[in-house]
Design a protein around this motif. Structure first.
Motif, short mmCIF file in Angstrom:
data_model
loop_
_atom_site.label_atom_id
_atom_site.label_comp_id
_atom_site.label_asym_id
_atom_site.label_seq_id
_atom_site.Cartn_x
_atom_site.Cartn_y
_atom_site.Cartn_z
N LEU A 1 0.83 -1.19 0.00
CA LEU A 1 0.00 0.00 0.00
C LEU A 1 0.87 1.25 0.00
CD1 LEU A 1 -2.83 1.31 0.23
CD2 LEU A 1 -2.56 1.18 2.73
N THR A 2 1.95 1.25 0.79
CA THR A 2 2.89 2.37 0.81
C THR A 2 3.47 2.60 -0.58
OG1 THR A 2 3.48 1.83 3.10
CG2 THR A 2 4.96 3.29 1.90
N MET A 3 3.87 1.54 -1.25
CA MET A 3 4.42 1.64 -2.59
C MET A 3 3.41 2.29 -3.55
SD MET A 3 5.46 -1.39 -5.28
CE MET A 3 6.97 -1.94 -4.51
N ILE A 4 2.19 1.82 -3.52
CA ILE A 4 1.17 2.31 -4.45
C ILE A 4 0.83 3.78 -4.19
CG2 ILE A 4 -1.25 2.07 -5.14
CD1 ILE A 4 -0.91 -0.98 -4.61
N LEU A 5 0.63 4.14 -2.93
CA LEU A 5 0.23 5.51 -2.58
C LEU A 5 1.30 6.52 -2.94
CD1 LEU A 5 -1.55 5.00 0.87
CD2 LEU A 5 -2.61 5.40 -1.34
N PHE A 6 2.55 6.23 -2.57
CA PHE A 6 3.61 7.21 -2.83
C PHE A 6 4.03 7.23 -4.30
CE2 PHE A 6 3.60 7.46 1.67
CZ PHE A 6 4.17 8.69 1.98
N MET A 7 3.91 6.10 -4.97
CA MET A 7 4.20 6.12 -6.41
C MET A 7 3.15 6.95 -7.14
SD MET A 7 5.17 3.04 -9.04
CE MET A 7 3.55 2.29 -9.11
N SER A 8 1.92 6.95 -6.66
CA SER A 8 0.87 7.74 -7.30
C SER A 8 1.18 9.24 -7.21
CB SER A 8 -0.50 7.44 -6.68
OG SER A 8 -0.57 7.89 -5.34
N ILE A 9 1.73 9.68 -6.06
CA ILE A 9 2.13 11.10 -5.93
C ILE A 9 3.21 11.43 -6.96
CG2 ILE A 9 3.12 12.87 -4.43
CD1 ILE A 9 2.12 11.27 -2.03
N GLY A 10 4.25 10.59 -7.00
CA GLY A 10 5.35 10.82 -7.92
C GLY A 10 4.92 10.76 -9.37
N PHE A 11 4.03 9.81 -9.69
CA PHE A 11 3.57 9.66 -11.07
C PHE A 11 2.81 10.91 -11.54
CE2 PHE A 11 0.42 8.39 -14.24
CZ PHE A 11 1.23 7.77 -15.18
N ILE A 12 1.92 11.40 -10.69
CA ILE A 12 1.15 12.61 -11.03
C ILE A 12 2.09 13.79 -11.24
CG2 ILE A 12 -0.50 14.30 -10.14
CD1 ILE A 12 -1.84 11.92 -8.63
N ASP A 13 3.09 13.91 -10.36
CA ASP A 13 4.05 15.02 -10.46
C ASP A 13 4.90 14.90 -11.72
OD1 ASP A 13 5.25 17.38 -9.33
OD2 ASP A 13 7.00 16.14 -8.88
#
Length: 350
Positions: free
Chosen positions: A96-108
């Motif tokens: 879950l940590t991987m998915i949530l923080f990757m989503s921030i980076g991906f959007i950015d």
């Protein structure tokens, strides 16, 4: 998958964490090595790195370098985890940590690429808020699962005290701090990659020892059901090693925020599971120094109107002092290696 093959078909070798950790490492490494060149070819046309205009002039030549490589090696890690890891609540938390923080980076990353500017992505405030929201969600889930809330410090085997409800903000702080620290470190070719490999290696050792009754008792470590997370750490080592093949100087691809923010958050959450939050001083020494250099630079300029460094993060300071980029990188790697040796040695010292 391999653990369930052991359960249903009795292939005993897949019972061992060490075997599945190696399989996870090898799978993520090979997948990253195989997929990354294809991604680079595509990204040269669709996803190149905008360079910050105030960065050292030598960085301007990197403007056509593909970015968002973090999506590839994290995707390879996820596939390898499905193959090698046994799933329970703790493994769910790290995924879950991987998915949530990757989503921030991906959007950015996506916004920066489409806008062809470092200013086109999420603002620092927006990223910070999202990081804290996600970190509190993760810390809250961990707290209410009944996970050990005791606080430990390096070179002292007994817990200092039980943090109680204060574990939630403390764990959230650890996740956000490591996420941002690795993000700041990711400014030179391979600079964030190798210290992250060292960090995951140290954490994999600690997690494995804590998950084993005999080893944890012998070393006076808290015995927790975290051994399976060793596989998560080694899988990330494999993926990052494969990424380094293309990210070493001169870099053919950058990890982007989708990689650096996520890798930092994963170092933080694994340190929490390893009861090594304060041991991150050594495990994540280079990211810590990079963050401190930015804090000191900003604080000094606001309070005194003077800068401490020629430029922050500190790796730019050494570049502007005349160090070649590759010399800065390798010297920082050496420092990170020594700091992680100290972290591993601390396991035995009582």
């Amino acid at each position: 998958m391999l653990y369930y093959i052991y359960q249903h078909f009795g292939i005993n070798i897949f019972h061992y964490i060490s075997v599945r950790a190696f399989i996870g490492f090898l799978t993520s490494f090979l997948l990253t090595i195989f997929i990354m060149p294809k991604f680079i070819t595509w990204a040269k046309q669709k996803a190149t790195q905008p360079i910050y205009e105030l960065a050292p002039k030598s960085h301007q030549e990197k403007v056509k370098t593909p970015t968002m490589g973090g999506v590839v090696f994290l995707g390879a890690s996820f596939f390898a985890l499905l193959l090698a890891m046994k799933f329970h609540f703790y493994t769910f938390i790290v995924i879950l940590t991987m998915i949530l923080f990757m989503s921030i980076g991906f959007i950015d990353d996506k916004a920066k690429i489409l806008g062809n500017s470092n200013h086109a992505g999420l603002t620092a405030k927006q990223k910070f808020i999202l990081q804290w929201i996600f970190a509190f969600i993760i810390a809250g889930l961990l707290y209410f699962s009944g996970f050990n809330r005791e606080l430990y410090i390096p070179f002292h085997k007994e817990a200092l005290f039980d943090m109680g409800i204060f574990a939630i903000p403390f764990w959230a702080l650890v996740i956000v701090a490591t996420s941002n620290s690795v993000n700041l470190t990711d400014g030179l070719d391979g600079l964030a990659t190798v210290p992250s490999i060292f960090a995951f290696f140290s954490l994999s050792i600690i997690l494995y020892l804590m998950g084993n009754v005999m080893f944890s008792n012998y070393l006076f470590l808290p015995h927790l059901n975290v051994g399976e997370l060793t596989i998560f750490a080694t899988t990330l080592i494999g993926a990052l090693t494969g990424f380094l093949w293309y990210n070493s100087h001169p870099a053919e691809v950058f990890m982007g925020d989708s990689g650096s923010l996520t890798i930092g958050a994963l170092i933080g959450i694994l340190a929490i599971f390893a009861k090594s939050e304060f041991l991150l001083i050594f495990i994540a020494f280079i990211p810590l120094i990079e963050s401190l250099s930015v804090i000191l630079q900003v604080g000094s300029f606001k309070l005194r109107g003077k800068r401490i460094f020629k430029m922050a993060p500190i790796h730019h300071h050494f570049e502007l002092k005349g160090w070649a980029e590759n010399k800065v990188i390798v010297r920082f790697w050496i420092i990170s290696f020594i700091a992680n040796l100290i972290a591993i040695i601390s396991i035995k010292i009582r």
